[in-house]
Design a protein around this motif. Structure first.
Motif, short mmCIF file in Angstrom:
data_model
loop_
_atom_site.label_atom_id
_atom_site.label_comp_id
_atom_site.label_asym_id
_atom_site.label_seq_id
_atom_site.Cartn_x
_atom_site.Cartn_y
_atom_site.Cartn_z
N UNK A 16 0.83 -1.21 0.00
CA UNK A 16 0.00 0.00 0.00
C UNK A 16 0.86 1.26 0.00
N UNK A 17 1.95 1.22 0.74
CA UNK A 17 2.85 2.37 0.80
C UNK A 17 3.51 2.61 -0.56
N UNK A 18 3.88 1.51 -1.24
CA UNK A 18 4.48 1.63 -2.58
C UNK A 18 3.48 2.21 -3.56
N UNK A 25 4.02 10.27 -6.84
CA UNK A 25 5.07 10.58 -7.82
C UNK A 25 4.45 10.86 -9.18
N UNK A 26 3.44 10.06 -9.53
CA UNK A 26 2.76 10.26 -10.81
C UNK A 26 2.08 11.61 -10.88
N UNK A 27 1.38 11.96 -9.83
CA UNK A 27 0.70 13.27 -9.81
C UNK A 27 1.71 14.41 -9.99
N UNK A 28 2.80 14.34 -9.23
CA UNK A 28 3.82 15.39 -9.30
C UNK A 28 4.45 15.45 -10.69
N UNK A 29 4.75 14.28 -11.27
CA UNK A 29 5.42 14.25 -12.58
C UNK A 29 4.48 14.72 -13.69
N UNK A 30 3.21 14.29 -13.63
CA UNK A 30 2.24 14.72 -14.65
C UNK A 30 2.06 16.24 -14.60
N UNK A 31 1.95 16.79 -13.42
CA UNK A 31 1.77 18.24 -13.29
C UNK A 31 3.01 18.99 -13.79
N UNK A 41 8.88 5.53 -16.62
CA UNK A 41 10.22 5.45 -16.03
C UNK A 41 10.47 6.62 -15.09
N UNK A 42 10.06 7.82 -15.50
CA UNK A 42 10.23 8.99 -14.64
C UNK A 42 9.45 8.83 -13.33
N UNK A 43 8.25 8.30 -13.45
CA UNK A 43 7.41 8.11 -12.26
C UNK A 43 8.03 7.09 -11.32
N UNK A 44 8.49 5.99 -11.88
CA UNK A 44 9.10 4.93 -11.06
C UNK A 44 10.35 5.44 -10.36
N UNK A 45 11.17 6.18 -11.09
CA UNK A 45 12.38 6.76 -10.48
C UNK A 45 12.02 7.74 -9.37
N UNK A 63 -2.80 3.87 -17.11
CA UNK A 63 -3.51 3.22 -16.01
C UNK A 63 -3.32 4.00 -14.71
N UNK A 64 -2.10 4.47 -14.48
CA UNK A 64 -1.82 5.23 -13.26
C UNK A 64 -2.61 6.55 -13.27
N UNK A 65 -2.68 7.20 -14.42
CA UNK A 65 -3.43 8.45 -14.49
C UNK A 65 -4.92 8.21 -14.25
N UNK A 66 -5.44 7.10 -14.73
CA UNK A 66 -6.85 6.79 -14.51
C UNK A 66 -7.15 6.66 -13.02
N UNK A 67 -6.24 6.07 -12.28
CA UNK A 67 -6.42 5.98 -10.82
C UNK A 67 -6.36 7.36 -10.18
#
Length: 205
Positions: A16-18, A25-31, A41-45, A63-67
Motif C-alpha cells: 500500500x505504501x508503494x 510521484x505520478x501526480x507530481x510528474x504529470x503536473x 520510467x520517470x514516475x518509477x524513479x 492506467x496510473x493516471x486513470x487511478x
C-alpha cells in the motif's frame, strides 16, 4: 499511520505504501511535465521503486493516471450527489445554482491535475474511455434529479430527462474545461448563475 494499517501484515502494508508513493510521484510528474511528456520510467524513479514492483500496481502511465482521475473525481461526485429534494421551483433553483458553483469551483481548485486529464483525454484512448464512464455517471445522477422534479410537479414532463441531463452536464463540462485552461475571465459564480437561469428557466414550471 492509522490503526487499520498497523494491524495489516507487513507485506500488505509495504504494498500500500508503494502504491501511494507511485500515485504521489505520478501526480507530481504529470503536473510538472504534462501527460504526453511524462514516462512511466520517470514516475518509477521519482517514487524510488523498482520496475517489477511498479507494474504489479499499474499497467503503465495511462492506467496510473486513470487511478489519479478517480481520486480527483471523488470530490466532484460528492458535489454532484448532494441530496436533491426541493419543494418548490425557487428551492430547486437555489440548490442547482449552488451545486453548479461548487462543481466549477472544484475545477478551479484542481486546475493543475485537470489540465493533465484534459490533455490525456485527447491523447489516450484508455483515458478517453474512462472520461466517458465518468461523464455518464454524472448524467445519470442529473437524470435522477430531473425525474424527482417531474414526479413532484416541479418540472415539465413533456421532455426526455436523460436528454436534458446530457445538455445540462455538457454545458457545465464546457465551462469546466474553459476554467481549467484559464480561457474565461468570468467569475465562477456568475457562470453558475447564468447557466442555472438558462437550465431551470426551460425545465421548471
Amino acid at each position: 499511520m492509522n490503526t487499520s494499517q498497523e494491524k495489516m501484515p507487513a507485506r500488505k502494508r509495504r504494498s500500500l505504501e508503494t502504491r501511494k508513493r507511485l500515485l504521489e510521484a505520478g501526480r507530481a510528474q504529470f503536473i510538472e511535465s504534462g501527460f504526453q511528456k511524462t514516462t512511466i520510467s520517470q514516475i518509477i524513479k521519482r517514487a524510488n521503486t523498482g520496475y517489477g514492483t511498479a507494474y504489479v500496481h499499474f499497467n503503465g502511465k495511462d492506467d496510473l493516471l486513470i487511478h489519479l482521475m478517480e481520486e480527483v473525481m471523488v470530490q466532484f461526485y460528492e458535489i454532484a450527489e448532494l441530496p436533491f429534494t426541493p419543494k418548490s421551483r425557487e428551492e430547486a433553483n437555489i440548490m442547482i445554482e449552488k451545486q453548479a458553483g461548487l462543481f466549477l469551483e472544484m475545477a478551479h481548485e484542481e486546475r493543475q491535475m485537470m489540465q493533465v486529464i484534459e490533455e490525456a483525454i485527447r491523447l489516450s484512448d484508455e483515458v478517453n474511455r474512462k472520461w466517458k464512464e465518468i461523464r455518464e455517471r454524472f448524467i445519470k445522477g442529473i437524470e435522477q434529479d430531473i425525474r424527482y422534479s417531474q414526479a413532484h410537479g416541479l418540472a415539465r414532463t413533456d421532455v426526455n430527462p436523460y436528454l436534458i441531463a446530457q445538455g445540462w452536464f455538457f454545458a457545465n463540462e464546457m465551462y469546466l474545461w474553459e476554467i481549467v485552461k484559464n480561457e474565461d475571465g468570468y467569475p465562477v459564480q456568475e457562470i453558475a448563475r447564468n447557466l442555472t437561469a438558462m437550465y431551470t428557466g426551460g425545465l421548471y414550471t
